[in-house]
Design a protein around this motif. Structure first.
Motif, PDB file in Angstrom:
ATOM      1  N   HIS A 151      -6.273  12.338 -11.290  1.00 25.11           N
ATOM      2  CA  HIS A 151      -5.701  11.073 -10.807  1.00 25.11           C
ATOM      3  C   HIS A 151      -4.201  11.176 -10.530  1.00 25.11           C
ATOM      4  CE1 HIS A 151      -3.843   8.993 -14.557  1.00 25.11           C
ATOM      5  NE2 HIS A 151      -3.746  10.282 -14.700  1.00 25.11           N
ATOM      6  N   PHE A 198     -10.737   5.644   0.324  1.00 19.69           N
ATOM      7  CA  PHE A 198      -9.813   5.447  -0.800  1.00 19.69           C
ATOM      8  C   PHE A 198     -10.576   5.363  -2.110  1.00 19.69           C
ATOM      9  CE2 PHE A 198      -6.923   2.972  -3.543  1.00 19.69           C
ATOM     10  CZ  PHE A 198      -5.828   3.812  -3.485  1.00 19.69           C
ATOM     11  N   ASN A 239     -10.118   4.288  -5.691  1.00 20.76           N
ATOM     12  CA  ASN A 239      -9.213   3.487  -6.523  1.00 20.76           C
ATOM     13  C   ASN A 239      -9.521   3.666  -8.001  1.00 20.76           C
ATOM     14  OD1 ASN A 239      -7.123   1.698  -6.968  1.00 20.76           O
ATOM     15  ND2 ASN A 239      -8.145  -0.065  -6.013  1.00 20.76           N
ATOM     16  N   TYR A 240      -8.586   3.234  -8.856  1.00 23.29           N
ATOM     17  CA  TYR A 240      -8.855   3.204 -10.281  1.00 23.29           C
ATOM     18  C   TYR A 240      -9.865   2.084 -10.565  1.00 23.29           C
ATOM     19  CZ  TYR A 240      -8.215   3.222 -15.310  1.00 23.29           C
ATOM     20  OH  TYR A 240      -8.454   3.294 -16.645  1.00 23.29           O
ATOM     21  N   ASP A 295      -5.127  -0.394 -11.213  1.00 22.07           N
ATOM     22  CA  ASP A 295      -5.558  -0.046  -9.853  1.00 22.07           C
ATOM     23  C   ASP A 295      -4.510  -0.374  -8.792  1.00 22.07           C
ATOM     24  OD1 ASP A 295      -5.797  -2.858  -9.871  1.00 22.07           O
ATOM     25  OD2 ASP A 295      -7.242  -2.746  -8.241  1.00 22.07           O
ATOM     26  N   VAL A 296      -4.717   0.176  -7.607  1.00 23.30           N
ATOM     27  CA  VAL A 296      -3.862  -0.116  -6.453  1.00 23.30           C
ATOM     28  C   VAL A 296      -4.354  -1.419  -5.822  1.00 23.30           C
ATOM     29  CG1 VAL A 296      -3.128   0.685  -4.174  1.00 23.30           C
ATOM     30  CG2 VAL A 296      -3.431   2.330  -6.046  1.00 23.30           C
ATOM     31  N   ASP A 297      -3.442  -2.372  -5.613  1.00 23.01           N
ATOM     32  CA  ASP A 297      -3.854  -3.674  -5.078  1.00 23.01           C
ATOM     33  C   ASP A 297      -3.551  -3.837  -3.595  1.00 23.01           C
ATOM     34  OD1 ASP A 297      -4.918  -4.765  -7.506  1.00 23.01           O
ATOM     35  OD2 ASP A 297      -2.862  -4.882  -8.242  1.00 23.01           O
ATOM     36  N   PRO A 306      -7.540  -2.560  -1.410  1.00 18.69           N
ATOM     37  CA  PRO A 306      -8.734  -1.827  -1.831  1.00 18.69           C
ATOM     38  C   PRO A 306      -9.450  -2.489  -3.002  1.00 18.69           C
ATOM     39  CG  PRO A 306      -6.729  -0.607  -2.374  1.00 18.69           C
ATOM     40  CD  PRO A 306      -6.297  -1.835  -1.668  1.00 18.69           C
ATOM     41  N   GLY A 327     -12.341   0.894  -8.097  1.00 20.38           N
ATOM     42  CA  GLY A 327     -13.165   2.084  -8.014  1.00 20.38           C
ATOM     43  C   GLY A 327     -14.464   1.898  -8.781  1.00 20.38           C
ATOM     44  N   LEU A 381       1.945   2.247  -1.514  1.00 21.02           N
ATOM     45  CA  LEU A 381       0.928   1.737  -2.443  1.00 21.02           C
ATOM     46  C   LEU A 381       1.591   0.907  -3.535  1.00 21.02           C
ATOM     47  CD1 LEU A 381       0.232   4.911  -1.592  1.00 21.02           C
ATOM     48  CD2 LEU A 381      -1.801   4.468  -2.968  1.00 21.02           C
ATOM     49  N   GLY A 399       0.842  -2.089  -6.904  1.00 19.80           N
ATOM     50  CA  GLY A 399      -0.050  -2.824  -7.788  1.00 19.80           C
ATOM     51  C   GLY A 399       0.641  -4.118  -8.184  1.00 19.80           C
ATOM     52  N   PHE A 444      -4.753   5.913  -8.773  1.00 23.60           N
ATOM     53  CA  PHE A 444      -5.873   6.157  -7.845  1.00 23.60           C
ATOM     54  C   PHE A 444      -6.206   7.629  -7.875  1.00 23.60           C
ATOM     55  CE2 PHE A 444      -3.551   8.214  -4.359  1.00 23.60           C
ATOM     56  CZ  PHE A 444      -2.259   7.967  -4.773  1.00 23.60           C
TER      57      PHE A 444
END
Ligand SMILES: [Ca+2]
Ligand SMILES: [Ca+2]
Ligand SMILES: [Ca+2]
Length: 207
Positions: free
Chosen positions: A73, A102, A104-105, A111-113, A134, A137, A162, A164, A171
């Protein structure tokens, strides 16, 4: 016209990839770097044990599944001032991008928002932009969320910012499905003009 045909063959045969061939862009054919637009923050364990940012593009295919751990990651935390992580993808040649992938976490805590993508051509001119929010994950194995992109064509560089909502950016991978761009009609016309000039010069020399 034989010289013209030969010239065209040389130009189109040069890249190892065929024009219009669909490829998955990853560490085998593009590079990625942390961009200068990255906000003040910390990369936590992202670079532990000599690991590099290439972890962003190491998925072997768009269908690959990755388990979240310290070797797979990428994790950035912006300072209290906010902001995010900028990634710069150098594609080497021009591609028409068709799908964003993508990984994502898996929880809102990290996670990436949002991702702001900006696309540039070989001359550094902006040819498109898009913002993507996104989804989380999948768990436990993380697979990609695929987003069809509205035709950014002739793309040679991609900037991605990117963020959050809580300053956390975690991610697994970013990937793109693309086709090698077909030269624009204007480039082809220039090529034809160049070939015509060569032929004309040779004819003048012969006289
Ligand atoms: Ca990875
Ligand atoms: Ca979040
Ligand atoms: Ca989210």
């Amino acid at each position: 016209m034989r010289q013209f045909a030969l010239l065209m063959t040389c130009v189109f045969a040069a890249p190892s990839l065929g024009l219009g061939e669909t490829v998955y862009l990853n560490k085998d054919n593009i590079s990625v770097a942390v961009g200068p637009g990255t906000s003040p923050g910390t990369f936590n364990n992202t670079f532990d044990n000599g690991q590099t940012i290439v972890k962003v593009i190491d998925a072997p295919s768009a269908d690959a599944e990755e388990l979240h751990n310290q070797t797979t990651h990428n994790w950035f935390t912006a300072t209290d001032a906010g902001g995010g992580l900028e990634l710069v993808f150098d594609l080497g040649v021009a591609y028409d991008i068709s799908t964003l992938h993508f990984w994502n976490y898996t929880s809102e805590d990290f996670d990436v928002d949002n991702i702001d993508f900006t696309f540039f051509n070989l001359n550094g001119q902006q040819v498109g932009s898009i913002s993507v929010q996104p989804e989380l994950g999948t768990s436990p194995g993380i697979t990609s969320q695929d987003t069809v992109l509205a035709a950014p064509v002739n793309v040679a560089r991609i900037n991605a910012f990117l963020t959050g909502s809580n300053r956390e950016v975690d991610f697994q991978n970013v990937g793109f499905t693309a086709e090698v761009s077909v030269p624009e009609p204007s480039s082809l016309a220039l090529l034809a003009l160049g070939a015509a000039a060569i032929i004309a010069r040779r004819r003048m020399v012969r006289r």
